[in-house]
Scaffold this active site. Structure first.
Site, PDB file in Angstrom:
ATOM      1  N   LYS A   1       4.702  29.162  64.712  1.00  0.00           N
ATOM      2  CA  LYS A   1       4.962  27.818  65.238  1.00  0.00           C
ATOM      3  C   LYS A   1       4.275  27.717  66.585  1.00  0.00           C
ATOM      4  O   LYS A   1       4.459  28.599  67.428  1.00  0.00           O
ATOM      5  CB  LYS A   1       6.462  27.599  65.401  1.00  0.00           C
ATOM      6  CG  LYS A   1       6.820  26.170  65.737  1.00  0.00           C
ATOM      7  CD  LYS A   1       8.002  26.062  66.687  1.00  0.00           C
ATOM      8  CE  LYS A   1       7.642  26.459  68.086  1.00  0.00           C
ATOM      9  NZ  LYS A   1       8.708  26.362  69.064  1.00  0.00           N
TER      10      LYS A   1
ATOM     11  N   THR B   1      12.196 -15.695  41.329  1.00  0.00           N
ATOM     12  CA  THR B   1      10.815 -15.483  41.791  1.00  0.00           C
ATOM     13  C   THR B   1      10.150 -16.795  42.222  1.00  0.00           C
ATOM     14  O   THR B   1       9.355 -16.807  43.164  1.00  0.00           O
ATOM     15  CB  THR B   1       9.979 -14.808  40.691  1.00  0.00           C
ATOM     16  OG1 THR B   1      10.179 -15.507  39.452  1.00  0.00           O
ATOM     17  CG2 THR B   1      10.383 -13.362  40.501  1.00  0.00           C
TER      18      THR B   1
ATOM     19  N   ARG C   1      18.641  -2.401  38.840  1.00  0.00           N
ATOM     20  CA  ARG C   1      18.481  -1.342  37.840  1.00  0.00           C
ATOM     21  C   ARG C   1      18.135   0.020  38.444  1.00  0.00           C
ATOM     22  O   ARG C   1      18.157   1.036  37.772  1.00  0.00           O
ATOM     23  CB  ARG C   1      17.422  -1.770  36.805  1.00  0.00           C
ATOM     24  CG  ARG C   1      17.882  -2.917  35.919  1.00  0.00           C
ATOM     25  CD  ARG C   1      16.743  -3.611  35.190  1.00  0.00           C
ATOM     26  NE  ARG C   1      16.098  -4.624  36.034  1.00  0.00           N
ATOM     27  CZ  ARG C   1      15.100  -5.409  35.625  1.00  0.00           C
ATOM     28  NH1 ARG C   1      14.633  -5.299  34.394  1.00  0.00           N
ATOM     29  NH2 ARG C   1      14.568  -6.305  36.446  1.00  0.00           N
TER      30      ARG C   1
HETATM   31  C1  UD1 Z   1       9.223 -10.735  36.311  1.00  0.00           C
HETATM   32  C2  UD1 Z   1       8.779 -11.972  35.530  1.00  0.00           C
HETATM   33  C3  UD1 Z   1       8.421 -11.567  34.098  1.00  0.00           C
HETATM   34  C4  UD1 Z   1       7.350 -10.519  34.149  1.00  0.00           C
HETATM   35  C5  UD1 Z   1       7.748  -9.324  35.026  1.00  0.00           C
HETATM   36  C6  UD1 Z   1       6.567  -8.418  35.224  1.00  0.00           C
HETATM   37  C7  UD1 Z   1      10.081 -13.830  36.428  1.00  0.00           C
HETATM   38  C8  UD1 Z   1      11.225 -14.752  36.228  1.00  0.00           C
HETATM   39  N1  UD1 Z   1       9.887 -12.910  35.495  1.00  0.00           N
HETATM   40  O1  UD1 Z   1      10.396 -10.233  35.691  1.00  0.00           O
HETATM   41  O2  UD1 Z   1       7.974 -12.690  33.384  1.00  0.00           O
HETATM   42  O3  UD1 Z   1       7.057 -10.051  32.842  1.00  0.00           O
HETATM   43  O4  UD1 Z   1       8.170  -9.774  36.319  1.00  0.00           O
HETATM   44  O5  UD1 Z   1       6.920  -7.237  35.881  1.00  0.00           O
HETATM   45  O6  UD1 Z   1       9.350 -13.991  37.395  1.00  0.00           O
HETATM   46  N2  UD1 Z   1      12.012 -11.157  43.764  1.00  0.00           N
HETATM   47  C9  UD1 Z   1      12.161 -11.850  44.950  1.00  0.00           C
HETATM   48  N3  UD1 Z   1      13.137 -12.804  45.051  1.00  0.00           N
HETATM   49  C10 UD1 Z   1      13.935 -13.124  44.012  1.00  0.00           C
HETATM   50  C11 UD1 Z   1      13.772 -12.432  42.796  1.00  0.00           C
HETATM   51  C12 UD1 Z   1      12.796 -11.458  42.701  1.00  0.00           C
HETATM   52  O7  UD1 Z   1      11.450 -11.601  45.918  1.00  0.00           O
HETATM   53  O8  UD1 Z   1      14.776 -14.022  44.193  1.00  0.00           O
HETATM   54  C13 UD1 Z   1      10.947 -10.125  43.663  1.00  0.00           C
HETATM   55  C14 UD1 Z   1      11.471  -8.755  43.321  1.00  0.00           C
HETATM   56  O9  UD1 Z   1      11.747  -8.020  44.494  1.00  0.00           O
HETATM   57  C15 UD1 Z   1      10.318  -8.166  42.524  1.00  0.00           C
HETATM   58  C16 UD1 Z   1       9.625  -9.350  41.917  1.00  0.00           C
HETATM   59  O10 UD1 Z   1      10.084 -10.480  42.630  1.00  0.00           O
HETATM   60  O11 UD1 Z   1       9.399  -7.477  43.380  1.00  0.00           O
HETATM   61  C17 UD1 Z   1       9.948  -9.504  40.436  1.00  0.00           C
HETATM   62  O12 UD1 Z   1      11.336  -9.623  40.261  1.00  0.00           O
HETATM   63  P1  UD1 Z   1      12.110  -8.875  39.099  1.00  0.00           P
HETATM   64  O13 UD1 Z   1      13.540  -9.222  39.205  1.00  0.00           O
HETATM   65  O14 UD1 Z   1      11.732  -7.458  39.049  1.00  0.00           O
HETATM   66  O15 UD1 Z   1      11.498  -9.657  37.821  1.00  0.00           O
HETATM   67  P2  UD1 Z   1      11.378  -9.133  36.327  1.00  0.00           P
HETATM   68  O16 UD1 Z   1      12.698  -9.284  35.675  1.00  0.00           O
HETATM   69  O17 UD1 Z   1      10.747  -7.802  36.291  1.00  0.00           O
HETATM   70 CA    CA Z   2      10.164  -6.324  37.804  1.00  0.00          CA
END
Ligand code: UD1
Ligand code: CA
Length: 460
Positions: A349, A81, A15
């Site tokens: 400088k 995650t 995004r």
């Molecule tokens: C996530 C939570 C959501 C919560 C929100 C809060 C999940 C499935 N959802 O959603 O419930 O309300 O955060 O901000 O956990 N990342 C990895 N590896 C991956 C995927 C993600 O390291 O395979 C990291 C991303 O870099 C990021 C964090 O995990 O820093 C969260 O991932 P993101 O995709 O932003 O999750 P949200 O959709 O925001």
């Molecule tokens: Ca997030």
């Protein structure tokens, strides 16, 4: 009680529509990830592990450059995650304490919230928050007081979407049951990912203790998923930082227009007029005044020094009571001693202006020393560069440099000397000497009239 931290930072951040990984996008000059690591450190983590993946070289390079005390673990494919945390299993195999999971994209997290999670006695604690705009977050489903599960926005029913309590993505776990549960995660959901919040249900099914605690400050758990949210997070952090300075005794006018990075120090009774940009490791002493439209980067401004309006100051050092501006540009290696000053349209400088030295107007001083109480006339230039090398100009004390003097470096000027205005100085000047280095003036009387007549004839 000791605890370890896992920070999730492997995601792409679709995004953001960016070439740069999401966690490296900056808020007040520092990547989001920097703030998360700092919060973990401040909360007292024994060890911090960062999960990297998408463009991991860039993330690792940043962590190294900043010398942050973290270990990185690679998540090769971004499968969610839950999968990201599972990648840390090996690292934690001999550990049986508590682990806190933080998100690289939740930069405003308060160390207090982390400490609070650690202090709660439970197998799992999820940090939640209430908001009128829950869109995009996972929703916390409760039955009475008890938390049942977390549903992602994309998997939620219309009814569930109305829930205003959201998952922060920040949790405390007992490490053993966490890794056991992670192995049982399924990816049969809207995004086909292994969701970390799904371990909540697994914990409950196993009869483990799960709690959900609400933060008092929603900002602390604000997720940053696009550049609009990035700018909102910056505004909130900026307010926090500015308020902190104000409560420490700094007067800040027009605070909404001030940009002050997190590592800037400001002494008490300093007075700042916004808009200003104070960046990097800048330190501003007590009773200093910083004028509007000024930017100061990685510089030291000692007590009672004044930087007036419209200055740009980078890697420079103003000693106690020194003064610059309006409209001065002080570049790297500039030192302005007590009682010395630079005025309008003066660029420096690697210039050392000793006590009481003055360069008040329209001047370039590069690679030079200006002795005590020496006065630099308007239009003076140290010609320090011959197209190949940089050379120094050394000017002694109590020298009077006439307007529009050029110093062709390398060149030295002895104490108490004077240069005539318009001189091009190519040779050293001894002490107590008047140097005149310009063409002699000739007055041709009546010639002006003749020139005018000649020009009139030409016009016809
Ligand atoms: C996530 C939570 C959501 C919560 C929100 C809060 C999940 C499935 N959802 O959603 O419930 O309300 O955060 O901000 O956990 N990342 C990895 N590896 C991956 C995927 C993600 O390291 O395979 C990291 C991303 O870099 C990021 C964090 O995990 O820093 C969260 O991932 P993101 O995709 O932003 O999750 P949200 O959709 O925001
Ligand atoms: Ca997030």
């Amino acid at each position: 009680m000791g605890f370890k931290v896992i920070i999730l930072a492997a995601g792409k951040g679709t995004r953001f529509k960016s070439e740069l990984p999401k966690v490296l996008h900056k808020i007040l000059g520092k990547p989001m990830l920097w703030y998360v690591v700092k919060a973990a450190e401040e909360a007292g983590a024994d060890e911090i592990v960062v999960i990297v993946g998408h463009k991991k070289n860039l993330v690792e390079k940043f962590l190294e450059e900043e010398n942050l005390p973290v270990k990185t673990i690679v998540q090769k494919e971004q499968l969610g995650t839950g999968h990201a945390v599972l990648c840390a299993e090996e690292t934690f195999k001999n550990y049986d304490g508590k682990v806190i999971v933080l998100n690289g994209d939740t930069p405003l997290i308060n160390p207090e919230d982390i400490k609070n999670l650690v202090s709660i006695d439970s197998d799992m604690v999820v940090l939640t928050g209430e908001t009128e705009t829950p869109r995009g977050y996972g929703r916390v489903i409760r039955d009475g007081g008890e938390v049942l599960k977390i549903v992602e926005e994309k998997d939620a029913t219309d009814e569930e979407k109305k829930i205003k309590e959201i998952n922060s993505g920040i949790y405390a776990f007992r490490v053993k049951p966490l890794f056991e549960a992670l192995k049982n995660l399924k990816n049969d959901n809207a995004q086909g990912e292994y969701y970390l919040p799904d371990v909540l249900k697994i914990f409950k099914e196993k009869g483990l203790k799960v709690k959900a605690v609400k933060t008092e400050d929603f900002n602390s758990i604000m997720g940053v998923n696009n550049r609009y949210e990035l700018s909102r997070a910056e505004r909130i952090l900026s307010e926090r930082i500015i308020k902190n300075h104000q409560l420490n005794g700094v007067t800040i006018h027009n605070p909404e227009s001030c940009y002050i990075e997190p590592e800037v120090n400001i002494g008490k009774d300093a007075e700042i007029f916004g808009p200003v940009y104070l960046k990097g490791k800048t330190s501003i002493g007590e009773r200093c005044t910083i004028g509007a439209f000024t930017e100061i980067v990685d510089s030291v401004i000692e007590d009672e020094a004044v930087v007036k309006t419209h200055c740009h100051v980078e890697k420079a050092h103003l000693k106690k009571g020194a003064s610059a501006g309006p409209f001065s540009r002080l570049r790297e290696g500039t030192v302005i001693e007590t009682g010395a000053r630079t005025g309008s349209f003066v660029e420096t400088k690697k210039a050392h202006l000793k006590e009481g030295a003055k360069a008040n107007h329209l001047t370039y001083l590069g690679d030079c020393t200006i002795g005590e109480n020496t006065n630099i006339g308007a239009g003076t230039i140290t010609c320090n560069y011959d197209g190949y090398n940089k050379w120094r100009t050394e000017i002694g004390k109590n020298v009077f440099v006439g307007s529009n003097t050029l110093f062709i470096a390398p060149v030295n000027v002895g104490d108490n000397s004077i240069t005539a205005a318009g001189s091009v100085i190519t040779k050293n000047i001894p002490e107590n000497t008047l140097a005149i280095a310009r063409a002699k003036q000739i007055n041709l009387e009546g010639r002006a009239e003749k020139i005018r007549e000649r020009n009139k004839r030409k016009k016809k």
